[in-house]
Scaffold this active site. Structure first.
Site, PDB file in Angstrom:
ATOM      1  N   ASN A   3      -4.242  16.702  11.759  1.00 22.07           N
ATOM      2  CA  ASN A   3      -3.993  15.272  12.010  1.00 22.07           C
ATOM      3  C   ASN A   3      -2.906  15.078  13.071  1.00 22.07           C
ATOM      4  OD1 ASN A   3      -1.611  15.841  10.714  1.00 22.07           O
ATOM      5  ND2 ASN A   3      -1.881  14.377   9.038  1.00 22.07           N
ATOM      6  N   PHE A  47      -3.649  26.084   6.602  1.00 20.68           N
ATOM      7  CA  PHE A  47      -2.240  26.009   7.006  1.00 20.68           C
ATOM      8  C   PHE A  47      -1.662  24.604   6.854  1.00 20.68           C
ATOM      9  CE2 PHE A  47      -3.932  29.384   9.818  1.00 20.68           C
ATOM     10  CZ  PHE A  47      -2.994  30.384   9.624  1.00 20.68           C
ATOM     11  N   ARG A  80      25.092  26.657   3.246  1.00 15.06           N
ATOM     12  CA  ARG A  80      24.166  25.522   3.170  1.00 15.06           C
ATOM     13  C   ARG A  80      23.633  25.448   1.735  1.00 15.06           C
ATOM     14  NH1 ARG A  80      18.937  25.709   7.076  1.00 15.06           N
ATOM     15  NH2 ARG A  80      18.393  27.372   5.628  1.00 15.06           N
ATOM     16  N   ASN A  99       2.443  17.035  13.176  1.00 13.42           N
ATOM     17  CA  ASN A  99       3.558  17.900  13.603  1.00 13.42           C
ATOM     18  C   ASN A  99       3.113  18.862  14.701  1.00 13.42           C
ATOM     19  OD1 ASN A  99       6.303  18.603  13.368  1.00 13.42           O
ATOM     20  ND2 ASN A  99       5.790  20.418  12.170  1.00 13.42           N
ATOM     21  N   ASN A 128      15.516  22.978  12.244  1.00 13.55           N
ATOM     22  CA  ASN A 128      16.341  23.260  11.074  1.00 13.55           C
ATOM     23  C   ASN A 128      16.491  24.745  10.852  1.00 13.55           C
ATOM     24  OD1 ASN A 128      16.889  20.640   9.962  1.00 13.55           O
ATOM     25  ND2 ASN A 128      14.680  20.497   9.572  1.00 13.55           N
ATOM     26  N   PHE A 177       7.259  35.323   4.747  1.00 12.18           N
ATOM     27  CA  PHE A 177       8.718  35.299   4.718  1.00 12.18           C
ATOM     28  C   PHE A 177       9.195  34.415   5.890  1.00 12.18           C
ATOM     29  CE2 PHE A 177      10.248  37.590   1.020  1.00 12.18           C
ATOM     30  CZ  PHE A 177       9.018  37.760   0.419  1.00 12.18           C
ATOM     31  N   SER A 228       4.426  30.747   0.532  1.00 17.35           N
ATOM     32  CA  SER A 228       5.742  31.015   1.107  1.00 17.35           C
ATOM     33  C   SER A 228       6.605  31.797   0.136  1.00 17.35           C
ATOM     34  CB  SER A 228       6.392  29.659   1.390  1.00 17.35           C
ATOM     35  OG  SER A 228       7.766  29.802   1.602  1.00 17.35           O
ATOM     36  N   LYS A 236       4.029  24.237  -2.963  1.00 17.95           N
ATOM     37  CA  LYS A 236       3.397  25.554  -2.729  1.00 17.95           C
ATOM     38  C   LYS A 236       3.033  26.203  -4.059  1.00 17.95           C
ATOM     39  CE  LYS A 236       3.399  25.639   1.691  1.00 17.95           C
ATOM     40  NZ  LYS A 236       2.129  25.526   2.390  1.00 17.95           N
ATOM     41  N   TYR A 270       9.278  20.807  -1.597  1.00 17.27           N
ATOM     42  CA  TYR A 270       8.370  21.572  -0.728  1.00 17.27           C
ATOM     43  C   TYR A 270       7.885  22.831  -1.459  1.00 17.27           C
ATOM     44  CZ  TYR A 270       7.069  25.135   2.690  1.00 17.27           C
ATOM     45  OH  TYR A 270       6.416  26.155   3.349  1.00 17.27           O
TER      46      TYR A 270
HETATM   47  P1  NAD Z   1       3.408  23.438  11.467  1.00 19.38           P
HETATM   48  O1  NAD Z   1       4.021  22.150  11.040  1.00 19.38           O
HETATM   49  O2  NAD Z   1       3.667  23.912  12.855  1.00 19.38           O
HETATM   50  O3  NAD Z   1       1.819  23.391  11.246  1.00 19.38           O
HETATM   51  C1  NAD Z   1       1.231  22.655  10.194  1.00 19.38           C
HETATM   52  C2  NAD Z   1       0.129  21.784  10.802  1.00 19.38           C
HETATM   53  O4  NAD Z   1      -0.487  21.026   9.762  1.00 19.38           O
HETATM   54  C3  NAD Z   1       0.659  20.780  11.831  1.00 19.38           C
HETATM   55  O5  NAD Z   1      -0.059  20.929  13.041  1.00 19.38           O
HETATM   56  C4  NAD Z   1       0.402  19.411  11.191  1.00 19.38           C
HETATM   57  O6  NAD Z   1       0.093  18.426  12.156  1.00 19.38           O
HETATM   58  C5  NAD Z   1      -0.743  19.715  10.242  1.00 19.38           C
HETATM   59  N1  NAD Z   1      -0.838  18.833   9.069  1.00 19.38           N
HETATM   60  C6  NAD Z   1       0.121  18.517   8.172  1.00 19.38           C
HETATM   61  N2  NAD Z   1      -0.364  17.690   7.232  1.00 19.38           N
HETATM   62  C7  NAD Z   1      -1.672  17.486   7.522  1.00 19.38           C
HETATM   63  C8  NAD Z   1      -2.720  16.732   6.936  1.00 19.38           C
HETATM   64  N3  NAD Z   1      -2.522  15.957   5.854  1.00 19.38           N
HETATM   65  N4  NAD Z   1      -3.947  16.761   7.501  1.00 19.38           N
HETATM   66  C9  NAD Z   1      -4.190  17.503   8.613  1.00 19.38           C
HETATM   67  N5  NAD Z   1      -3.231  18.211   9.229  1.00 19.38           N
HETATM   68  C10 NAD Z   1      -1.992  18.206   8.683  1.00 19.38           C
HETATM   69  O7  NAD Z   1       3.859  24.545  10.401  1.00 19.38           O
HETATM   70  P2  NAD Z   1       3.724  26.131  10.453  1.00 19.38           P
HETATM   71  O8  NAD Z   1       5.087  26.710  10.595  1.00 19.38           O
HETATM   72  O9  NAD Z   1       2.648  26.520  11.376  1.00 19.38           O
HETATM   73  O10 NAD Z   1       3.276  26.393   8.946  1.00 19.38           O
HETATM   74  C11 NAD Z   1       1.916  26.519   8.572  1.00 19.38           C
HETATM   75  C12 NAD Z   1       1.835  26.681   7.066  1.00 19.38           C
HETATM   76  O11 NAD Z   1       2.594  27.823   6.670  1.00 19.38           O
HETATM   77  C13 NAD Z   1       2.407  25.507   6.274  1.00 19.38           C
HETATM   78  O12 NAD Z   1       1.593  25.272   5.154  1.00 19.38           O
HETATM   79  C14 NAD Z   1       3.764  25.991   5.860  1.00 19.38           C
HETATM   80  O13 NAD Z   1       4.206  25.382   4.670  1.00 19.38           O
HETATM   81  C15 NAD Z   1       3.522  27.483   5.658  1.00 19.38           C
HETATM   82  N6  NAD Z   1       4.736  28.289   5.813  1.00 19.38           N
HETATM   83  C16 NAD Z   1       5.481  28.178   6.935  1.00 19.38           C
HETATM   84  C17 NAD Z   1       6.669  28.915   7.055  1.00 19.38           C
HETATM   85  C18 NAD Z   1       7.546  28.782   8.279  1.00 19.38           C
HETATM   86  O14 NAD Z   1       8.737  29.117   8.187  1.00 19.38           O
HETATM   87  N7  NAD Z   1       7.040  28.328   9.413  1.00 19.38           N
HETATM   88  C19 NAD Z   1       7.070  29.790   6.024  1.00 19.38           C
HETATM   89  C20 NAD Z   1       6.257  29.896   4.894  1.00 19.38           C
HETATM   90  C21 NAD Z   1       5.082  29.140   4.798  1.00 19.38           C
HETATM   91  N1  UFG Z   2      21.016  29.479   9.144  1.00 24.05           N
HETATM   92  C1  UFG Z   2      22.235  29.324   9.794  1.00 24.05           C
HETATM   93  N2  UFG Z   2      22.333  28.306  10.685  1.00 24.05           N
HETATM   94  C2  UFG Z   2      21.318  27.434  10.968  1.00 24.05           C
HETATM   95  C3  UFG Z   2      20.078  27.615  10.302  1.00 24.05           C
HETATM   96  C4  UFG Z   2      19.965  28.644   9.384  1.00 24.05           C
HETATM   97  O1  UFG Z   2      23.180  30.063   9.563  1.00 24.05           O
HETATM   98  O2  UFG Z   2      21.507  26.540  11.788  1.00 24.05           O
HETATM   99  C5  UFG Z   2      20.867  30.608   8.204  1.00 24.05           C
HETATM  100  C6  UFG Z   2      20.535  30.180   6.778  1.00 24.05           C
HETATM  101  O3  UFG Z   2      21.709  29.877   6.068  1.00 24.05           O
HETATM  102  C7  UFG Z   2      19.785  31.406   6.268  1.00 24.05           C
HETATM  103  C8  UFG Z   2      19.070  31.952   7.512  1.00 24.05           C
HETATM  104  O4  UFG Z   2      19.766  31.394   8.624  1.00 24.05           O
HETATM  105  O5  UFG Z   2      20.698  32.379   5.847  1.00 24.05           O
HETATM  106  C9  UFG Z   2      17.604  31.530   7.596  1.00 24.05           C
HETATM  107  O6  UFG Z   2      17.484  30.125   7.466  1.00 24.05           O
HETATM  108  P1  UFG Z   2      16.158  29.339   7.856  1.00 24.05           P
HETATM  109  O7  UFG Z   2      16.430  27.874   7.671  1.00 24.05           O
HETATM  110  O8  UFG Z   2      15.670  29.777   9.186  1.00 24.05           O
HETATM  111  O9  UFG Z   2      15.083  29.864   6.802  1.00 24.05           O
HETATM  112  P2  UFG Z   2      15.106  29.885   5.213  1.00 24.05           P
HETATM  113  O10 UFG Z   2      15.119  31.318   4.798  1.00 24.05           O
HETATM  114  O11 UFG Z   2      16.134  28.996   4.656  1.00 24.05           O
HETATM  115  O12 UFG Z   2      13.694  29.214   4.860  1.00 24.05           O
HETATM  116  C10 UFG Z   2      12.494  29.526   5.559  1.00 24.05           C
HETATM  117  C11 UFG Z   2      11.599  28.295   5.616  1.00 24.05           C
HETATM  118  C12 UFG Z   2      11.170  27.919   4.231  1.00 24.05           C
HETATM  119  C13 UFG Z   2      10.504  29.103   3.568  1.00 24.05           C
HETATM  120  C14 UFG Z   2      11.430  30.307   3.577  1.00 24.05           C
HETATM  121  C15 UFG Z   2      10.753  31.509   3.020  1.00 24.05           C
HETATM  122  O13 UFG Z   2      12.308  27.206   6.190  1.00 24.05           O
HETATM  123  O14 UFG Z   2      10.221  26.880   4.307  1.00 24.05           O
HETATM  124  O15 UFG Z   2      11.831  30.578   4.925  1.00 24.05           O
HETATM  125  O16 UFG Z   2       9.532  31.697   3.629  1.00 24.05           O
HETATM  126  F1  UFG Z   2      10.230  28.778   2.297  1.00 24.05           F
END
Ligand code: NAD
Ligand code: UFG
Length: 329
Positions: free
Chosen positions: A32, A80, A287, A35, A196, A177, A124, A152, A148
């Site tokens: 959609n 995804f 954090r 993001n 973030n 991870f 995740s 999952k 969030y």
């Molecule tokens: P992303 O936001 O780049 O990709 C997700 C996509 O889903 C986006 O393009 C968004 O537009 C689309 N989307 C969201 N809601 C929707 C809906 N209702 N209908 C249709 N499209 C929709 O995120 P990503 O980093 O590519 O992550 C992909 C998946 O992996 C997610 O489910 C996320 O939770 C999971 N994941 C990501 C991380 C990470 O750190 N990036 C870690 C663990 C799990």
């Molecule tokens: N960190 C900093 N400064 C920043 C951002 C992060 O020091 O500005 C540190 C955090 O404290 C942490 C490490 O960097 O120690 C990683 O942080 P991230 O925010 O990059 O990732 P997280 O491990 O907190 O979480 C990510 C995704 C979650 C997912 C998780 C496990 O954001 O959605 O990995 O897959 F669930």
């Protein structure tokens, strides 16, 4: 095989779509664009030299999903699509539960109606909550610390119940991870509007978009006091999805990580060294909600899928910087 990739224009979905097309799969992307940007579709086509079908469809629109399945004979789905910002999920829990859970239920209903019963789901490491120890194995206790993560875990349970009730369903849960890095072309990568996560924030500090990287916590019981995570290259992660598709059968669960923990300062030092840039840092308190260490035992995926991460932290830092200079807005 025809694969529907929900969220396929997003960070991980776009890299996986490239990998799928290059392996000879037919790809249909549904997104959609809440993001991501539609321009990612033409980037995927230009990297692969092939075209794919794209539907701008919301998973909350069941009729829209129905249209995608009526117009295409879909063999399997890689799911995804979802909202993924931990902090935002605390502020907007209803939107997160509705988007992620209702969206998944809609998808599953339409899949079942069309006899499409193969799904790979993006889970995740967040489902391990505060891990009892590291490295984390797939059979560790599950819990969550934010909405969030709860979406999952709930989706994992829905899929487990579905597989128990209908033996024709094959579901693989992939627990990622910390995905980082970018496609070697520099055309695809992570491009968050409000960064973030650590790697995009390192990039912003290196580019001078922010004054310095805020290092959250220097008093953790780790080798240098900063948080330790399992950073995995998005290209390795993409490859993991191909392996998962090749090995489907019943309910399966895999960690996708490298098995190595890197501290915040390790990542900063690697980034500075391989890219020849400075990343100014400022120390801040911990954090809220962060754990000291989180890294995978990734041996099950190696044993059963024949998958192993091959790219190191230097590759992750180099490709991220290449993308930032070439393409990041
Ligand atoms: P992303 O936001 O780049 O990709 C997700 C996509 O889903 C986006 O393009 C968004 O537009 C689309 N989307 C969201 N809601 C929707 C809906 N209702 N209908 C249709 N499209 C929709 O995120 P990503 O980093 O590519 O992550 C992909 C998946 O992996 C997610 O489910 C996320 O939770 C999971 N994941 C990501 C991380 C990470 O750190 N990036 C870690 C663990 C799990
Ligand atoms: N960190 C900093 N400064 C920043 C951002 C992060 O020091 O500005 C540190 C955090 O404290 C942490 C490490 O960097 O120690 C990683 O942080 P991230 O925010 O990059 O990732 P997280 O491990 O907190 O979480 C990510 C995704 C979650 C997912 C998780 C496990 O954001 O959605 O990995 O897959 F669930």
């Amino acid at each position: 095989m025809k694969i529907l990739v929900t969220g396929g224009t997003g960070f991980i979905g776009s890299h996986t779509s490239v990998e799928l097309i290059e392996k000879g799969y037919d790809v249909i992307i549904l997104d959609n664009l809440c993001n991501s940007d539609a321009s990612v579709n033409s980037i995927i086509d230009s990297i692969t030299n092939k075209s794919h079908v794209f539907y701008k469809t919301d998973l909350l629109d069941e009729d829209g999903i129905e249209r995608v399945f009526s117009e295409n004979e879909i063999d399997a789905v890689i799911h995804f699509a979802g909202l993924k910002a931990v902090g935002e999920s605390v502020q907007m829990p209803l939107e997160y539960y509705n988007n992620n859970i209702t969206g998944t239920l809609n998808l599953l209903k339409v899949m079942r109606a069309h006899g499409c019963k193969k799904l790979v789901f993006s889970s995740s490491a967040t489902v391990y909550g505060v891990p009892k120890s590291v490295p984390i194995k797939e059979d560790f206790p599950l819990s969550t610390t934010n909405p969030y993560g709860s979406t999952k875990l709930m989706i994992e349970r829905i899929l487990t119940d579905l597989c128990a009730a209908d033996k024709e369903f094959d579901v693989t849960l992939l627990r990622y991870f910390n995905p980082v890095g970018a496609h070697p072309s520099g055309l695809l990568g992570d491009n968050p509007t409000h960064p973030n996560n650590l790697m995009p924030r390192i990039v912003d500090a290196a580019l001078g978009k922010t004054e310095a990287l805020t290092v959250y916590g220097t008093d953790y019981p780790t080798r240098d006091g900063t948080g330790v995570r399992d950073y995995i290259h998005v290209m390795d992660l993409a490859h993991g999805h191909i392996k998962a598709l090749e090995h489907m059968g019943g309910m399966k669960i895999y960690n996708l990580g490298t098995g190595n923990g890197q501290s915040v300062l390790d990542l900063v030092k690697s980034f500075e060294r391989v890219n020849g840039v400075k990343v100014p840092c400022v120390n801040m308190p911990r954090r809220e909600g962060d754990v000291a260490e989180c890294y995978a035992d990734a041996s099950k995926a190696e044993r059963e899928l024949g998958w192993k991460a091959t790219r190191d932290v230097d590759d992750m830092c180099r490709s991220t910087w290449n993308f930032a200079l070439k393409s990041r807005k």
